[in-house]
Design a protein around this motif. Structure first.
Motif, PDB file in Angstrom:
ATOM      1  N   SER A 229       0.825  -1.212   0.000  1.00 48.66           N
ATOM      2  CA  SER A 229       0.000   0.000   0.000  1.00 48.66           C
ATOM      3  C   SER A 229       0.857   1.258   0.000  1.00 48.66           C
ATOM      4  CB  SER A 229      -0.913   0.006   1.230  1.00 48.66           C
ATOM      5  OG  SER A 229      -1.808  -1.085   1.209  1.00 48.66           O
ATOM      6  N   SER A 230       1.932   1.267   0.785  1.00 51.68           N
ATOM      7  CA  SER A 230       2.781   2.462   0.854  1.00 51.68           C
ATOM      8  C   SER A 230       3.404   2.772  -0.497  1.00 51.68           C
ATOM      9  CB  SER A 230       3.866   2.276   1.918  1.00 51.68           C
ATOM     10  OG  SER A 230       4.733   1.213   1.566  1.00 51.68           O
ATOM     11  N   LEU A 231       3.848   1.748  -1.210  1.00 51.24           N
ATOM     12  CA  LEU A 231       4.450   1.966  -2.526  1.00 51.24           C
ATOM     13  C   LEU A 231       3.409   2.430  -3.540  1.00 51.24           C
ATOM     14  CD1 LEU A 231       6.775  -1.179  -2.644  1.00 51.24           C
ATOM     15  CD2 LEU A 231       7.504   1.206  -2.457  1.00 51.24           C
ATOM     16  N   VAL A 232       2.240   1.787  -3.526  1.00 54.37           N
ATOM     17  CA  VAL A 232       1.186   2.150  -4.480  1.00 54.37           C
ATOM     18  C   VAL A 232       0.698   3.570  -4.228  1.00 54.37           C
ATOM     19  CG1 VAL A 232      -1.200   1.659  -5.163  1.00 54.37           C
ATOM     20  CG2 VAL A 232       0.435  -0.221  -4.914  1.00 54.37           C
ATOM     21  N   LEU A 233       0.487   3.927  -2.976  1.00 56.33           N
ATOM     22  CA  LEU A 233       0.004   5.277  -2.666  1.00 56.33           C
ATOM     23  C   LEU A 233       1.027   6.343  -3.027  1.00 56.33           C
ATOM     24  CD1 LEU A 233      -1.800   4.736   0.763  1.00 56.33           C
ATOM     25  CD2 LEU A 233      -2.796   4.867  -1.525  1.00 56.33           C
ATOM     26  N   ALA A 234       2.307   6.050  -2.821  1.00 61.84           N
ATOM     27  CA  ALA A 234       3.344   7.011  -3.219  1.00 61.84           C
ATOM     28  C   ALA A 234       3.327   7.220  -4.735  1.00 61.84           C
ATOM     29  CB  ALA A 234       4.713   6.511  -2.760  1.00 61.84           C
ATOM     30  N   LEU A 235       3.090   6.152  -5.474  1.00 59.78           N
ATOM     31  CA  LEU A 235       2.995   6.273  -6.937  1.00 59.78           C
ATOM     32  C   LEU A 235       1.759   7.072  -7.349  1.00 59.78           C
ATOM     33  CD1 LEU A 235       4.035   2.663  -8.041  1.00 59.78           C
ATOM     34  CD2 LEU A 235       5.318   4.774  -8.435  1.00 59.78           C
ATOM     35  N   VAL A 236       0.640   6.841  -6.663  1.00 60.23           N
ATOM     36  CA  VAL A 236      -0.583   7.584  -6.975  1.00 60.23           C
ATOM     37  C   VAL A 236      -0.375   9.080  -6.728  1.00 60.23           C
ATOM     38  CG1 VAL A 236      -2.977   7.980  -6.259  1.00 60.23           C
ATOM     39  CG2 VAL A 236      -2.125   5.648  -6.528  1.00 60.23           C
ATOM     40  N   ILE A 237       0.236   9.419  -5.603  1.00 62.48           N
ATOM     41  CA  ILE A 237       0.506  10.831  -5.306  1.00 62.48           C
ATOM     42  C   ILE A 237       1.416  11.438  -6.362  1.00 62.48           C
ATOM     43  CG2 ILE A 237       1.641  12.385  -3.667  1.00 62.48           C
ATOM     44  CD1 ILE A 237       0.711  10.531  -1.433  1.00 62.48           C
ATOM     45  N   THR A 238       2.428  10.682  -6.773  1.00 65.54           N
ATOM     46  CA  THR A 238       3.367  11.174  -7.787  1.00 65.54           C
ATOM     47  C   THR A 238       2.649  11.472  -9.094  1.00 65.54           C
ATOM     48  OG1 THR A 238       5.169   9.897  -6.788  1.00 65.54           O
ATOM     49  CG2 THR A 238       5.476  10.649  -9.057  1.00 65.54           C
ATOM     50  N   LEU A 239       1.824  10.540  -9.545  1.00 64.35           N
ATOM     51  CA  LEU A 239       1.118  10.722 -10.820  1.00 64.35           C
ATOM     52  C   LEU A 239       0.104  11.859 -10.729  1.00 64.35           C
ATOM     53  CD1 LEU A 239       0.507   6.986 -11.861  1.00 64.35           C
ATOM     54  CD2 LEU A 239       2.123   8.621 -12.867  1.00 64.35           C
ATOM     55  N   MET A 240      -0.678  11.914  -9.668  1.00 61.31           N
ATOM     56  CA  MET A 240      -1.679  12.964  -9.531  1.00 61.31           C
ATOM     57  C   MET A 240      -1.030  14.341  -9.383  1.00 61.31           C
ATOM     58  SD  MET A 240      -4.750  11.851  -9.808  1.00 61.31           S
ATOM     59  CE  MET A 240      -5.646  13.219  -9.094  1.00 61.31           C
ATOM     60  N   THR A 241       0.099  14.402  -8.714  1.00 57.90           N
ATOM     61  CA  THR A 241       0.796  15.683  -8.567  1.00 57.90           C
ATOM     62  C   THR A 241       1.287  16.184  -9.920  1.00 57.90           C
ATOM     63  OG1 THR A 241       1.498  15.123  -6.316  1.00 57.90           O
ATOM     64  CG2 THR A 241       2.737  16.846  -7.449  1.00 57.90           C
ATOM     65  N   ARG A 242       1.854  15.288 -10.699  1.00 57.49           N
ATOM     66  CA  ARG A 242       2.375  15.685 -12.017  1.00 57.49           C
ATOM     67  C   ARG A 242       1.274  15.986 -13.018  1.00 57.49           C
ATOM     68  NH1 ARG A 242       7.432  11.380 -12.755  1.00 57.49           N
ATOM     69  NH2 ARG A 242       8.810  12.372 -11.211  1.00 57.49           N
ATOM     70  N   LEU A 243       0.190  15.193 -12.981  1.00 58.71           N
ATOM     71  CA  LEU A 243      -0.852  15.333 -13.999  1.00 58.71           C
ATOM     72  C   LEU A 243      -1.901  16.383 -13.645  1.00 58.71           C
ATOM     73  CD1 LEU A 243      -1.477  11.560 -14.857  1.00 58.71           C
ATOM     74  CD2 LEU A 243      -0.090  13.224 -16.114  1.00 58.71           C
ATOM     75  N   VAL A 244      -2.095  16.650 -12.346  1.00 58.81           N
ATOM     76  CA  VAL A 244      -3.170  17.553 -11.927  1.00 58.81           C
ATOM     77  C   VAL A 244      -2.640  18.768 -11.159  1.00 58.81           C
ATOM     78  CG1 VAL A 244      -5.314  17.751 -10.605  1.00 58.81           C
ATOM     79  CG2 VAL A 244      -4.803  15.631 -11.842  1.00 58.81           C
ATOM     80  N   LEU A 245      -2.039  18.524  -9.983  1.00 51.41           N
ATOM     81  CA  LEU A 245      -1.667  19.643  -9.123  1.00 51.41           C
ATOM     82  C   LEU A 245      -0.600  20.541  -9.739  1.00 51.41           C
ATOM     83  CD1 LEU A 245      -1.632  18.147  -5.512  1.00 51.41           C
ATOM     84  CD2 LEU A 245      -3.484  19.268  -6.744  1.00 51.41           C
ATOM     85  N   ALA A 246       0.390  19.944 -10.395  1.00 53.50           N
ATOM     86  CA  ALA A 246       1.491  20.741 -10.950  1.00 53.50           C
ATOM     87  C   ALA A 246       1.019  21.682 -12.055  1.00 53.50           C
ATOM     88  CB  ALA A 246       2.587  19.818 -11.477  1.00 53.50           C
TER      89      ALA A 246
END
Length: 518
Positions: A229-246
């Motif tokens: 879960s920790s690895l998957v959630l870190a990947l989700v945050i990374t993708l959402m940050t790059r695709l949406v928040l950034a």
């Protein structure tokens, strides 16, 4: 005919009609949540409600057939027997509360590691020594690992997230949001066993014993699932940050925002030497522990050489405490934060003092769970609900989603994980056990609900703290501002984490040592 006069308001009073919907929704959540009593008193209120319900059900002669075939009738908490039980067992209820001894032991060890500076130094290294392309993932993953420091994770990592992003030329606002959301909405997904694991395991054990008095849930019962879960959630945050928040246009800091000292990301020579020495000791300890467990005749193994039901797993809380305590001492001696043997028990005592509010809450929780067990109201609810599930034929995955939705909403108001699980576990754990769902699986499901919505609720004290860090870079930021940043991440994390849980369940992968998912 003259037009009606417009209502007047003070110059500094905001026009609520113009506030974004998100801000108004957060304000409603905050007002409703503030109307709830402190969790300590909440459990006494629930105990009173339970007493009234038990009196009514007992008067009606309500009973069910337990899984062992014996009839179980509701007992009246307001009767003479109920009063005698409540008075005579109060101290024993507290002393025998399953998480009590384990959590105090673990906290003493973790406190040495935290207060010696070891955990803070490890976090700083974790976010400082990464290239710019990996800084989002590094901060996000550090957020899941930081849970070993409990509440200190917010104090240490959230500002470090802003510093790390600014150091690589990115918006510190984004760094604060990533760090805070990783900790809050991934709070129960640590790859390293944490004090929360001991608390949840104890509460789950108490709830499971309503059905099977022989059940014991280990603090590492969800460990395999937590690592993934920790690895998957870190990947989700990374993708959402790059695709949406950034891509948001409002990531610029105020022109007069403070120029933070980026040197705080680096370590002093003594800190670096202490961290290196602690790393070598950790490696040596893991090698020795592995060598001690490998032989089939090892005293750390159980009957017939088993690992799952063994002294090692039964005493895992002590092993975790000893490991963290040793590493903290090694680091502190080299870094200069521990100068004498007498410093160690002082650091342990500091950890216990920090736990004092939780221990007070445990007293109320222990009484509520004891009343629930004695009255047999939990047995009745579990059997009736399980029969309803069998009768309706609702697929178990759908039941999981229903439970998850209810607990996620409750988590917006009751942000204390131990409090919410103490309320829900005595009903949900036995209910699902009666339809062949292990208590460890129900606990893993609860982890998702306890984490997902935490990053968006203003009821969390750490939400306000994160907002304070955010306002260092943008003074105009408010509750709605932070919630609008964290909401996309929290939604994506909850959805993906739920999908991971369902896939884990369908594939039948063990959740941890000796913890089958089905």
């Amino acid at each position: 005919m003259s037009a009606p006069a417009e209502p007047t308001r003070a110059p500094d009073e905001p026009d609520t009609q113009q506030l974004p919907r998100l801000v108004r929704a957060m304000a409603v959540v905050e007002r409703v949540g503030n109307a709830l009593p402190h969790p300590f008193w909440l459990f006494w209120v629930l105990s009173a409600i339970l007493a009234v319900i038990s009196a009514g059900l007992a008067a009606a002669g309500v009973s069910v057939i337990a899984p062992d075939g014996e009839p179980v009738a509701v007992r009246n908490l307001l009767s003479g027997d109920g009063l005698a039980m409540a008075v005579s067992s109060m101290i024993d209820n507290f002393a025998e509360f399953p998480p009590m001894a384990t959590i105090v032991t673990v906290i003493m060890g973790v406190a040495v590691a935290e207060r010696s500076g070891l955990l803070a130094a490890a976090m700083r290294v974790g976010v400082a020594r990464v290239p710019a392309s990996l800084v989002v993932f590094a901060v996000a993953f550090a957020g899941t690992v930081a849970h070993v420091a409990s509440a200190a994770a917010y104090v240490i990592l959230v500002p470090l997230g802003g510093l790390a992003f600014r150091a690589v030329g990115r918006s510190p606002i984004l760094g604060i949001v990533v760090a805070y959301t990783a900790i809050a909405s991934g709070y129960d997904a640590s790859p390293v066993p944490t004090p929360n694991d001991a608390i949840f395991a104890g509460i789950t054990t108490a709830a499971a014993r309503i059905v099977d008095p022989a059940v014991t849930v280990s603090p590492v019962s969800n460990w395999f699932f937590n690592i993934a879960s920790s690895l998957v959630l870190a990947l989700v945050i990374t993708l959402m940050t790059r695709l949406v928040l950034a891509k948001r246009p409002d990531l610029d800091v105020d022109p007069d925002a403070p120029d933070d000292d980026l040197g705080r990301l680096s370590l002093e020579p003594a800190e670096r030497a202490g961290l290196h020495r602690a790393g070598w000791v950790l490696l040596g300890a893991l090698v020795l522990l592995t060598a001690a467990v490998l032989p089939s005749w090892s005293p750390l193994r159980g009957e017939a050489g088993g690992i799952v039901e063994s002294p090692l797993i039964e005493g895992i809380g002590a092993v975790i405490a000893l490991l963290f305590g040793t590493l903290g001492i090694v680091y502190g001696r080299r870094a200069g934060t521990i100068t004498a043997a007498a410093d160690v028990p002082k650091l342990m005592a500091d950890g216990i003092r920090q736990m004092a509010p939780v221990l007070a809450l445990f007293f109320a929780i222990a009484q509520f769970l004891a009343y629930f067990d004695w009255s047999h109201v939990g047995d009745v609810l579990a059997v009736v609900a399980a029969d309803a599930l069998r009768t309706t034929g609702i697929p178990i995955p759908v039941v999981f989603l229903m439970v998850l939705a209810v607990l996620t909403v409750v988590n917006v108001m009751v942000t204390s994980g131990s409090a919410m699980w103490s309320i829900a576990a005595p009903v949900i754990v036995p209910m699902l056990m009666l339809v062949d769902v292990p208590p460890e699986t129900t606990q893993a499901l609860f982890r998702i609900a306890d984490s997902g919505s935490t990053a968006v609720t203003p009821m969390s004290p750490y939400f306000v703290m994160a907002l304070g860090f955010l306002q260092r870079y943008r003074r105009s930021a408010g509750i709605g501002t932070l919630a609008s940043y964290t909401l996309p991440l929290a939604i994506a994390m909850t959805l993906v984490w739920t999908a991971l849980f369902l896939a884990w369940w369908m594939l039948g992968i063990p959740l941890g040592p000796g913890a089958p998912v089905r």
